[in-house]
Enzyme design. Sequence first.
Site, short mmCIF file in Angstrom:
data_model
loop_
_atom_site.label_atom_id
_atom_site.label_comp_id
_atom_site.label_asym_id
_atom_site.label_seq_id
_atom_site.Cartn_x
_atom_site.Cartn_y
_atom_site.Cartn_z
N GLU A 174 31.71 31.39 -51.77
CA GLU A 174 33.16 31.22 -51.83
C GLU A 174 33.69 30.58 -50.55
OE1 GLU A 174 34.65 33.15 -49.36
OE2 GLU A 174 32.71 34.07 -49.02
N GLU A 317 30.37 31.76 -47.99
CA GLU A 317 29.85 30.49 -48.51
C GLU A 317 28.65 30.68 -49.44
OE1 GLU A 317 28.85 27.75 -45.40
OE2 GLU A 317 30.78 27.97 -44.37
#
Length: 349
Positions: A174, A317
């Site tokens: 994310e 991430e």
Amino acid sequence: MNPLLKTIENIRILEESAMNETRLYLDTLTKPRGSLGRLEELAVQLAGIAGARPEAILKKAVIVMAGDHGVCEEGISAYPPEVTPQMVANFLNGGAAINVLARQAGADVYCVDIGVNADICHESLISRKVGKGTGNIARGPAMSREEALEAINHGIEVVEGLFGQGYRLFATGEMGIGNTTPSAAMLTVLTGIDAEQTVGRGTGIDDEGMKRKRKVVHRAIAVNAPDSTDPLDVLRKLGGFEIAGLVGVILGSAARGCPVVIDGFIASIAALTAYRLAPNSKAYMIASHASQEAGHRPLLARLGLEPMLDLKMRLGEGTGAALVFPLIDAAVLIVKEMATFDSAGVSRA
């Protein structure tokens, strides 16, 4: 039928016979029983998911959901919201930490714009924009129920598309400046854990920032009055588009019979939401690492998941998840390539 309900209905329980057969087979390999610990547990879980002893290295994808948050107006992040689209460009150009770690693991990174507050054009971008950032949860709901369902369904659709390309192992990533605040608020409501424990430093805020962030979390919960028994209500009032998208990624992976590696704090709040919607989905989850974010360990404990790694990371991430891919490969290769006592002519204890 509603796509979400259909997806949930398609999540089956793990194949116990395949798990038992794999446990027995692991005990025939040239090692003391259980001596490879978590790797053996992984092999058994993979067997239950696949319905057979695991012997094939799975094609891997990291799905990075990106979205912005209106709550950044409250000064809860050390970085400005403009960083979200800038980092999306970095992902797409292959320069972020997740790109480096995914390449090392032999995985591909797919970035999804599900709610970035900018217009991004790139040939590699998967565009599924539900809106240009969520509402400010300190003043009202993050999104409508319809938007939350749309974002979840987009996550499911992304998995469906990648499954069609041969991917069989997924990881959750994310990007969204400010997203530890809605995650902490969701965790407080879904578990009852006080904001003193769920709120962390995120991108690196100072002590004053922490006080402000906790007040924002309390205010968001008071203003929105989410129903703790309804995970969709909590998600739509306090969450983010990227969190909702990851709920879809997790449920979509489970429905397709694929393991899904959960990254850090934000991905784990999506995992908790997915579990509340579909309890069978938890069997497909692999917790990658213990984040330094304050609420992550209690969140994993509530999920009943034990992280594979503890590297004091808090980047997001999908970076922690990518680091676990080689461990999953190792679990498969142990089953596939390791000699048995009989084949190696080694005496048993």
